[in-house]
Design an enzyme around this catalytic site. Structure first.
Site, PDB file in Angstrom:
ATOM      1  CG  ASP A 117      -2.046   0.982   1.176  1.00  0.00           C
ATOM      2  OD1 ASP A 117      -3.088   0.731   0.543  1.00  0.00           O
ATOM      3  OD2 ASP A 117      -1.859   2.045   1.796  1.00  0.00           O
ATOM      4  CG  ASP A 244      -5.668  -5.146  -3.111  1.00  0.00           C
ATOM      5  OD1 ASP A 244      -6.749  -4.529  -3.010  1.00  0.00           O
ATOM      6  OD2 ASP A 244      -4.572  -4.610  -2.903  1.00  0.00           O
ATOM      7  CG  HIS A 273      -5.427  -3.508   0.492  1.00  0.00           C
ATOM      8  ND1 HIS A 273      -4.786  -3.212  -0.684  1.00  0.00           N
ATOM      9  CD2 HIS A 273      -5.074  -2.524   1.370  1.00  0.00           C
ATOM     10  CE1 HIS A 273      -4.075  -2.096  -0.544  1.00  0.00           C
ATOM     11  NE2 HIS A 273      -4.237  -1.668   0.692  1.00  0.00           N
TER      12      HIS A 273
END
Length: 295
Positions: A117, A244, A273
């Site tokens: 991320d 994801d 995710h």
């Protein structure tokens, strides 16, 4: 700049998080980090994303710290790190500068970067701009964006939610990004850094800082970082998850553009995710295997 600091008692007796706190100061901001394993070993730098903190890596730190020094900082605005109180205090460049300053303050070298991320958005910039300090890179569910890519609708909805929703339930957001269901103690740990909405400016800011236009203020620096990555011959591994909706397909893009990805044992892990919650053992094993194969 007004800075908030979460009271220490919020972090007492968190489930599966026995790590001693360590702190470094960068440009007047205190950054917390986990520091486990032999101090004279080459470091594994684990960077979390939005809206988590180093708690996300709690299952990966012990196996990786057996023979390696594992350093997992909390990004500014998250975890036990200081939290500037205004959304306007946060920029993409500020986050890059904070983590660059952190790496320099600890004088880290021969780093294995593990990013997911925003840990990838920040980490890949820091690695490209300080190439001599990094030995290898592992990216799971992350990317370095320049604003030239088309963003999926699910990201646009997420960005609007972060900006406009009257509530921003941190633990529910993390839970929605995992395949397994977090238990009450784990949800408590993800909420711990944020005693009130006043502490959530950094979490609110991140989605709008993702470059979504070629004219984004961060776009030139990201394109320059890509020039470095497109010549990156050091080991580069992708460990994306199977579920994801935001980063799906990004692993193929990275492998196509980065020379160091050629010939590596790229893997797809089970999970959403937050693959550190769904497949921490497999994620850690992939990191350790890469280090063992590329001394």
């Amino acid at each position: 700049m007004k800075i908030l600091r979460t009271p220490d008692e919020r972090f007492e007796n968190l489930k599966d998080y026995p790590f001693a706190p360590h702190y470094a100061e960068v440009d007047g901001v205190r950054i917390h980090y986990v520091d486990e394993g032999p101090r004279d070993a080459d470091p594994i730098l684990m960077l979390h994303g939005e809206p988590s903190w180093s708690y996300l890596y709690r299952f990966m730190i012990p196996p990786c710290a057996g023979e390696h020094r594992v350093i997992a900082p909390d990004l500014v605005g998250f975890g036990k790190s200081d939290k500037p109180a205004s959304v306007a205090d946060y920029t993409y460049q500020a986050h890059v500068d904070w983590i660059t300053g952190f790496v320099l303050a600890l004088d880290l070298r021969r780093i294995t970067l593990v990013g997911q991320d925003w840990g990838s958005l920040v980490g890949l910039r820091v690695a490209a701009e300080n190439e001599e300090r990094f030995a290898r890179i592992v990216i799971g569910n992350g990317m370095l964006l320049t604003g030239d890519q088309k963003m999926p609708g699910v990201f646009k909805a997420w960005r609007a939610f972060a900006r406009w929703s009257p509530i921003f339930p941190i633990s529910r957001i993390v839970d929605s990004g995992t395949r397994r269901q977090l238990d009450p103690e784990e949800r408590h740990a993800y909420d711990a850094p944020f005693p009130s909405s006043a502490y959530k400016a950094g979490a609110r800011a991140f989605p709008k800082l993702v470059p979504t236009s070629p004219r984004d203020p961060a776009a030139p620096a990201c394109r320059k970082a890509w020039e470095v990555l497109e010549a990156w011959e050091k080991p580069f591994l992708t460990t994306f998850s199977s579920g994801d909706p935001i980063t799906r397909g990004g692993d193929r893009h990275l492998r196509k553009r980065i020379p160091g990805a050629k010939g590596q044992k790229h893997t797809t892990l089970r999970g959403g995710h937050f693959l550190q919650e769904d497949s921490p053992g497999e994620f850690a094993a992939a990191v350790l295997e890469l280090i063992a194969a590329t001394p």
